[in-house]
Design a protein around this motif. Structure first.
Motif, PDB file in Angstrom:
ATOM      1  N   MET A   1       4.453   9.798   5.079  1.00  0.00           N
ATOM      2  CA  MET A   1       4.490   9.128   6.380  1.00  0.00           C
ATOM      3  C   MET A   1       5.425   7.921   6.338  1.00  0.00           C
ATOM      4  SD  MET A   1       2.248  11.061   7.914  1.00  0.00           S
ATOM      5  CE  MET A   1       1.865  10.182   9.410  1.00  0.00           C
ATOM      6  N   GLY A   2       6.639   8.130   5.863  1.00  0.00           N
ATOM      7  CA  GLY A   2       7.574   7.010   5.770  1.00  0.00           C
ATOM      8  C   GLY A   2       7.283   6.174   4.545  1.00  0.00           C
ATOM      9  N   SER A   3       6.786   4.955   4.749  1.00  0.00           N
ATOM     10  CA  SER A   3       6.591   4.044   3.630  1.00  0.00           C
ATOM     11  C   SER A   3       5.299   4.299   2.862  1.00  0.00           C
ATOM     12  CB  SER A   3       6.612   2.592   4.121  1.00  0.00           C
ATOM     13  OG  SER A   3       5.538   2.380   5.018  1.00  0.00           O
ATOM     14  N   LEU A   4       4.436   5.180   3.377  1.00  0.00           N
ATOM     15  CA  LEU A   4       3.228   5.482   2.624  1.00  0.00           C
ATOM     16  C   LEU A   4       2.855   6.942   2.753  1.00  0.00           C
ATOM     17  CD1 LEU A   4       0.522   5.777   4.571  1.00  0.00           C
ATOM     18  CD2 LEU A   4       0.665   3.321   4.598  1.00  0.00           C
ATOM     19  N   GLN A   5       1.914   7.325   1.927  1.00  0.00           N
ATOM     20  CA  GLN A   5       1.479   8.712   1.852  1.00  0.00           C
ATOM     21  C   GLN A   5       0.037   8.789   2.346  1.00  0.00           C
ATOM     22  OE1 GLN A   5       0.651  10.360  -2.154  1.00  0.00           O
ATOM     23  NE2 GLN A   5       2.413  11.675  -1.717  1.00  0.00           N
ATOM     24  N   LEU A   6      -0.244   9.804   3.142  1.00  0.00           N
ATOM     25  CA  LEU A   6      -1.596  10.079   3.585  1.00  0.00           C
ATOM     26  C   LEU A   6      -2.114  11.220   2.719  1.00  0.00           C
ATOM     27  CD1 LEU A   6      -3.574   9.242   5.864  1.00  0.00           C
ATOM     28  CD2 LEU A   6      -2.639  11.128   7.189  1.00  0.00           C
ATOM     29  N   GLU A   7      -3.234  10.976   2.039  1.00  0.00           N
ATOM     30  CA  GLU A   7      -3.813  11.976   1.140  1.00  0.00           C
ATOM     31  C   GLU A   7      -5.143  12.451   1.716  1.00  0.00           C
ATOM     32  OE1 GLU A   7      -5.064  12.337  -3.561  1.00  0.00           O
ATOM     33  OE2 GLU A   7      -5.398  10.434  -2.546  1.00  0.00           O
ATOM     34  N   LEU A   8      -5.256  13.748   1.946  1.00  0.00           N
ATOM     35  CA  LEU A   8      -6.529  14.339   2.338  1.00  0.00           C
ATOM     36  C   LEU A   8      -7.188  14.889   1.077  1.00  0.00           C
ATOM     37  CD1 LEU A   8      -5.528  16.278   5.584  1.00  0.00           C
ATOM     38  CD2 LEU A   8      -6.299  13.907   5.345  1.00  0.00           C
ATOM     39  N   ILE A   9      -8.495  14.675   0.950  1.00  0.00           N
ATOM     40  CA  ILE A   9      -9.223  15.034  -0.269  1.00  0.00           C
ATOM     41  C   ILE A   9     -10.475  15.822   0.102  1.00  0.00           C
ATOM     42  CG2 ILE A   9     -10.356  14.140  -2.342  1.00  0.00           C
ATOM     43  CD1 ILE A   9      -8.903  11.407  -1.592  1.00  0.00           C
ATOM     44  N   GLU A  10     -10.576  17.035  -0.416  1.00  0.00           N
ATOM     45  CA  GLU A  10     -11.777  17.851  -0.266  1.00  0.00           C
ATOM     46  C   GLU A  10     -12.372  18.051  -1.658  1.00  0.00           C
ATOM     47  OE1 GLU A  10     -12.801  22.487   0.327  1.00  0.00           O
ATOM     48  OE2 GLU A  10     -11.384  21.703   1.818  1.00  0.00           O
TER      49      GLU A  10
ATOM     50  N   ILE B   1       0.861  -1.183   0.000  1.00  0.00           N
ATOM     51  CA  ILE B   1       0.000   0.000   0.000  1.00  0.00           C
ATOM     52  C   ILE B   1       0.900   1.235   0.000  1.00  0.00           C
ATOM     53  CG2 ILE B   1      -1.710   1.328   1.310  1.00  0.00           C
ATOM     54  CD1 ILE B   1      -2.709  -1.378   2.436  1.00  0.00           C
ATOM     55  N   THR B   2       0.680   2.116  -0.977  1.00  0.00           N
ATOM     56  CA  THR B   2       1.503   3.320  -1.077  1.00  0.00           C
ATOM     57  C   THR B   2       0.791   4.568  -0.573  1.00  0.00           C
ATOM     58  OG1 THR B   2       0.795   3.691  -3.358  1.00  0.00           O
ATOM     59  CG2 THR B   2       2.803   2.434  -3.044  1.00  0.00           C
ATOM     60  N   GLN B   3      -0.555   4.471  -0.427  1.00  0.00           N
ATOM     61  CA  GLN B   3      -1.302   5.665  -0.039  1.00  0.00           C
ATOM     62  C   GLN B   3      -2.619   5.267   0.614  1.00  0.00           C
ATOM     63  OE1 GLN B   3      -3.709   8.056  -2.958  1.00  0.00           O
ATOM     64  NE2 GLN B   3      -1.878   9.356  -2.853  1.00  0.00           N
ATOM     65  N   ILE B   4      -3.033   6.088   1.569  1.00  0.00           N
ATOM     66  CA  ILE B   4      -4.365   6.000   2.153  1.00  0.00           C
ATOM     67  C   ILE B   4      -5.031   7.343   1.901  1.00  0.00           C
ATOM     68  CG2 ILE B   4      -5.721   5.754   4.273  1.00  0.00           C
ATOM     69  CD1 ILE B   4      -3.369   4.050   5.372  1.00  0.00           C
ATOM     70  N   GLY B   5      -6.206   7.324   1.285  1.00  0.00           N
ATOM     71  CA  GLY B   5      -6.931   8.543   0.962  1.00  0.00           C
ATOM     72  C   GLY B   5      -8.090   8.760   1.915  1.00  0.00           C
ATOM     73  N   ILE B   6      -8.185   9.966   2.470  1.00  0.00           N
ATOM     74  CA  ILE B   6      -9.205  10.308   3.448  1.00  0.00           C
ATOM     75  C   ILE B   6      -9.998  11.511   2.947  1.00  0.00           C
ATOM     76  CG2 ILE B   6      -9.610  11.086   5.821  1.00  0.00           C
ATOM     77  CD1 ILE B   6      -6.996   9.654   6.579  1.00  0.00           C
ATOM     78  N   LEU B   7     -11.321  11.367   2.891  1.00  0.00           N
ATOM     79  CA  LEU B   7     -12.190  12.467   2.471  1.00  0.00           C
ATOM     80  C   LEU B   7     -12.499  13.381   3.642  1.00  0.00           C
ATOM     81  CD1 LEU B   7     -14.621  10.410   0.274  1.00  0.00           C
ATOM     82  CD2 LEU B   7     -13.105  12.220  -0.523  1.00  0.00           C
ATOM     83  N   VAL B   8     -12.463  14.690   3.374  1.00  0.00           N
ATOM     84  CA  VAL B   8     -12.713  15.687   4.415  1.00  0.00           C
ATOM     85  C   VAL B   8     -13.580  16.820   3.861  1.00  0.00           C
ATOM     86  CG1 VAL B   8     -10.528  15.155   5.569  1.00  0.00           C
ATOM     87  CG2 VAL B   8     -10.620  17.029   3.926  1.00  0.00           C
ATOM     88  N   HIS B   9     -14.278  17.505   4.763  1.00  0.00           N
ATOM     89  CA  HIS B   9     -15.066  18.675   4.379  1.00  0.00           C
ATOM     90  C   HIS B   9     -14.213  19.934   4.313  1.00  0.00           C
ATOM     91  CE1 HIS B   9     -18.968  16.756   4.392  1.00  0.00           C
ATOM     92  NE2 HIS B   9     -18.766  16.281   5.603  1.00  0.00           N
ATOM     93  N   ASP B  10     -13.200  20.026   5.185  1.00  0.00           N
ATOM     94  CA  ASP B  10     -12.376  21.235   5.294  1.00  0.00           C
ATOM     95  C   ASP B  10     -10.901  20.827   5.334  1.00  0.00           C
ATOM     96  OD1 ASP B  10     -10.929  23.493   6.126  1.00  0.00           O
ATOM     97  OD2 ASP B  10     -12.516  24.174   7.482  1.00  0.00           O
ATOM     98  N   ILE B  11     -10.265  20.858   4.180  1.00  0.00           N
ATOM     99  CA  ILE B  11      -8.892  20.364   4.079  1.00  0.00           C
ATOM    100  C   ILE B  11      -7.905  21.232   4.867  1.00  0.00           C
ATOM    101  CG2 ILE B  11      -8.203  21.562   1.965  1.00  0.00           C
ATOM    102  CD1 ILE B  11      -7.022  18.754   1.105  1.00  0.00           C
TER     103      ILE B  11
END
Length: 149
Positions: free
Chosen positions: A67-76, A10-20
């Motif tokens: 975040m080291g071995s993976l990327q955390l992506e915030l998405i608005e 896993i290279t990325q985890i994508g998280i949906l947000v209302h206010d980035i």
């Protein structure tokens, strides 16, 4: 490597947000990191976004935390039809996808469709392309395929 994707990393985890902006600050404080800039996805003529088989002008603001071995992506997401907008409307804020770096986008989409996982959205970004596959009924999260040029 066996499996449908040819990788299990896993290279990325994508998280949906209302206010980035707000959420980025909270993550940055939590992890003791700098707040990353929020970037706007490419314009429709560049991104060529397709959602459920039809062109969509959908765009989103994104913020990336390495975040080291993976990327955390915030998405608005904006208001236009997209996997991001629909998922946020239906499920609220939270995890949207896990992403894998792959080779052979068309082949991988075909393999996953053959297993019953529909292509939900695809598009281009500078240096590559992405596709979201509807694996949520089985995996409880979408899978995003990322292929760089």
């Amino acid at each position: 490597m066996s499996g449908l994707l040819g990788t299990n990393v896993i290279t990325q985890i994508g998280i949906l947000v209302h206010d980035i902006d707000k959420t980025s600050r909270v993550y940055a404080d939590f992890f003791g990191m700098d707040v990353p800039p929020a970037i706007l996805t490419d314009a429709p003529e560049i991104a060529r976004t397709e959602f459920e088989g039809a062109p969509s002008p959908a765009r989103a603001r994104l913020a990336f935390f390495d975040m080291g071995s993976l990327q955390l992506e915030l998405i608005e997401p904006d208001e236009h039809p997209s996997t991001w907008r629909n998922y946020l409307n239906e499920h609220g804020e939270g995890v949207h996808h896990i992403a894998f770096q792959i080779e052979g986008m068309a082949e991988k989409i075909s393999v996953l469709e053959g297993k019953g996982y529909a292509l939900q959205q695809k598009g281009e970004y500078t240096g590559g392309r992405y596709a979201y596959m509807d694996t949520a009924p089985d995996l409880k999260v979408l899978v995003e395929l990322l292929e760089n040029d």
